[in-house]
Design an enzyme around this catalytic site. Sequence first.
Site, mmCIF file in Angstrom:
data_model
loop_
_atom_site.group_PDB
_atom_site.id
_atom_site.type_symbol
_atom_site.label_atom_id
_atom_site.label_comp_id
_atom_site.label_asym_id
_atom_site.label_seq_id
_atom_site.Cartn_x
_atom_site.Cartn_y
_atom_site.Cartn_z
ATOM 1 N N LYS A 227 0.837 -1.221 0.000
ATOM 2 C CA LYS A 227 0.000 0.000 0.000
ATOM 3 C C LYS A 227 0.862 1.257 0.000
ATOM 4 O O LYS A 227 2.004 1.248 0.458
ATOM 5 C CB LYS A 227 -0.930 0.008 1.210
ATOM 6 C CG LYS A 227 -0.204 0.109 2.529
ATOM 7 C CD LYS A 227 -1.145 0.419 3.656
ATOM 8 C CE LYS A 227 -0.396 0.629 4.962
ATOM 9 N NZ LYS A 227 0.193 -0.557 5.538
ATOM 10 N N SER A 260 -15.250 11.826 8.594
ATOM 11 C CA SER A 260 -16.104 11.679 9.769
ATOM 12 C C SER A 260 -15.750 12.607 10.915
ATOM 13 O O SER A 260 -16.615 12.974 11.700
ATOM 14 C CB SER A 260 -16.048 10.234 10.260
ATOM 15 O OG SER A 260 -14.726 9.873 10.578
ATOM 16 N N LYS A 319 -26.443 5.273 10.150
ATOM 17 C CA LYS A 319 -26.335 6.690 10.530
ATOM 18 C C LYS A 319 -27.575 7.423 10.001
ATOM 19 O O LYS A 319 -28.629 7.332 10.620
ATOM 20 C CB LYS A 319 -25.004 7.238 10.026
ATOM 21 C CG LYS A 319 -23.811 6.488 10.657
ATOM 22 C CD LYS A 319 -22.490 7.121 10.376
ATOM 23 C CE LYS A 319 -21.310 6.212 10.686
ATOM 24 N NZ LYS A 319 -21.144 5.857 12.085
ATOM 25 N N THR A 348 -21.697 -15.185 8.547
ATOM 26 C CA THR A 348 -22.347 -14.449 9.637
ATOM 27 C C THR A 348 -23.850 -14.379 9.384
ATOM 28 O O THR A 348 -24.303 -14.465 8.238
ATOM 29 C CB THR A 348 -21.715 -13.031 9.763
ATOM 30 O OG1 THR A 348 -22.186 -12.429 10.948
ATOM 31 C CG2 THR A 348 -22.033 -12.143 8.581
ATOM 32 N N THR A 435 -9.474 7.674 17.844
ATOM 33 C CA THR A 435 -10.378 8.154 16.787
ATOM 34 C C THR A 435 -9.735 9.316 16.035
ATOM 35 O O THR A 435 -9.878 9.457 14.823
ATOM 36 C CB THR A 435 -11.737 8.569 17.396
ATOM 37 O OG1 THR A 435 -12.215 7.473 18.178
ATOM 38 C CG2 THR A 435 -12.747 8.919 16.340
HETATM 39 C C1 LIG Z 1 -16.058 6.808 7.537
HETATM 40 C C2 LIG Z 1 -16.681 5.606 8.162
HETATM 41 N N1 LIG Z 1 -16.720 4.468 7.455
HETATM 42 C C3 LIG Z 1 -17.277 3.351 7.972
HETATM 43 C C4 LIG Z 1 -17.832 3.350 9.233
HETATM 44 C C5 LIG Z 1 -18.449 2.092 9.756
HETATM 45 O O1 LIG Z 1 -19.822 2.167 9.628
HETATM 46 P P1 LIG Z 1 -20.782 1.259 10.552
HETATM 47 O O2 LIG Z 1 -21.090 2.078 11.755
HETATM 48 O O3 LIG Z 1 -21.967 0.951 9.709
HETATM 49 O O4 LIG Z 1 -20.002 0.039 10.892
HETATM 50 C C6 LIG Z 1 -17.824 4.517 10.006
HETATM 51 C C7 LIG Z 1 -18.438 4.510 11.353
HETATM 52 O O5 LIG Z 1 -18.327 5.336 12.164
HETATM 53 C C8 LIG Z 1 -17.229 5.682 9.449
HETATM 54 O O6 LIG Z 1 -17.184 6.807 10.163
#
Ligand SMILES: Cc1ncc(COP(=O)(O)O)c(C=O)c1O
Length: 507
Positions: A227, A260, A319, A348, A435
Amino acid sequence: MPCPFLGSLNQAFTRNYGAALLKQYGNYCPVISRGFRSLGNDETKCPFIQKNAIVSEAPKEMSEDIVETIPPYKYEKFFHDQISAKKKDYSYRVFRKVSRLAADGMYPQALEGTENRRVTVWCANDYLGASRHPVVQDAAVNAIKSYGTGAGGTRNIAGNSQMTEKLEDEIAKLHKKPAALIFSSCFVANDATLSTLAKLLPGCIIYSDAGNHASMIQGIRNSRAPKHIFRHNDPNHLRQLLADSPAGVPKLVVFETVHSMSGAICPLEEMCDIAHEYGALTFVDEVHAVGLYGKHGAGIAEERGIQDKIDIVSGTLGKAYGNVGGYIASSSLLVDTIRSYAPGFIFTTALPPPVLAGSLAAIRLLASEEGRSLRAKHQSNVRYLKLSLLVAGLPQLPSVSHIVPVPIVGADKVALVAESLMKRGHYVQAINYPTVARGEERLRFAPGPFHTPEMIDSLITALIDAFHENNIVFNEFMKNGTCRECSMEYKVEIGQDELYKFPMQVA
Ligand SMILES: Cc1ncc(COP(=O)(O)O)c(C=O)c1O
């Protein structure tokens, strides 16, 4: 001393059948069996000793060499140390007891703590309140009544209902793709899709945005593909890295539209064009954009009219769509490949009936006129909060989306401010490592269409008090409607219909 048992046997026999003899009689031998277990009185079981009563005990010196007393691993101490490290650097997470209320007039409020104190929620990603919309609730309740609460198995065995297929068709239609696939979350969708694709595509190289969400990082790591990381939302850096890549080799360019934690929006078209110029596929996470942008809520790509530039889009049902689950949408063959090869999809339990029905209803709701009106109100409240922060002189990161981050450096400081806000009836979770990076701690506000101007005003007052209470210095940029530093009048684009919200500032 030679073994009296083996010694009594013919040498050639012992040489040829030694292994078999050890296997059969080793456990009864007082010397050999010590290598495997504590013997106790097992020597009495030795067929030779029993018969000949010659040896009852191995010499002490021998057993001292063989028996090791290694104490068992101290698991609890290990866990204790791990947790202590988190507590020391203030990144230990304490979940607040917050039960969000769904009834009309209650939303977006919650009951907090064990005393059920009423607070306003500012950090839920149920951005438009879809989780409590009557149409979504009814769909979920009716699905439970008709089909029960659980799917009853994996998609392959018991969980491939008509609703599952309807939901996938709706998602595919929303993103203008031939096919879609749903997963138990978008974390799983991102992880499973990226790891499977990059493992399957021969020699695949991944180009990953430095700001990518943990779910994509996890998928990339799990693929073990080589990567390259390009600077966050920097198309020039992406081009630079791709220019050095070998031609004719499969490549994936992976990034998010709405970030996010910062609220930044990527230069989507440019990044996709660069990726395609170098023969790469684009994997774009629209998790914080679906339901919120575009005429039908398909996200930033729809808003910009460039849905065809994304090869694989991922989104969440958890969300803006107010349920749980995640998905990808792409070409039929790519989706079928992930369906057929990704362990995270295959092994799953499928999404349960109320979630399928609720998600389908939410997607349809947010694609409708009502969805557009919720989005307009949402953006209007976002603008009002951003402007109110500015007027109060409170810091905010330059977000161009609905996410409003207020930086407060230091995990301890940001937690204290969140606590002060909670005391004043406002719930926002402190965001810290992992985070965001250390030193980039923040409060992340997500105002929705149901927050009232009064709630926002009350939040601003509480924030000012919380900053003072915790000795956090902030500048009042604005004095009498002009910038304190340069006296320039502050202007912000507000529609006529929003003026009612600004009685103080506009006057
Ligand atoms: C940018 C991003 N991608 C993926 C996810 C994962 O999504 P999920 O909550 O449906 O697992 C999140 C969750 O916070 C996120 O912020």
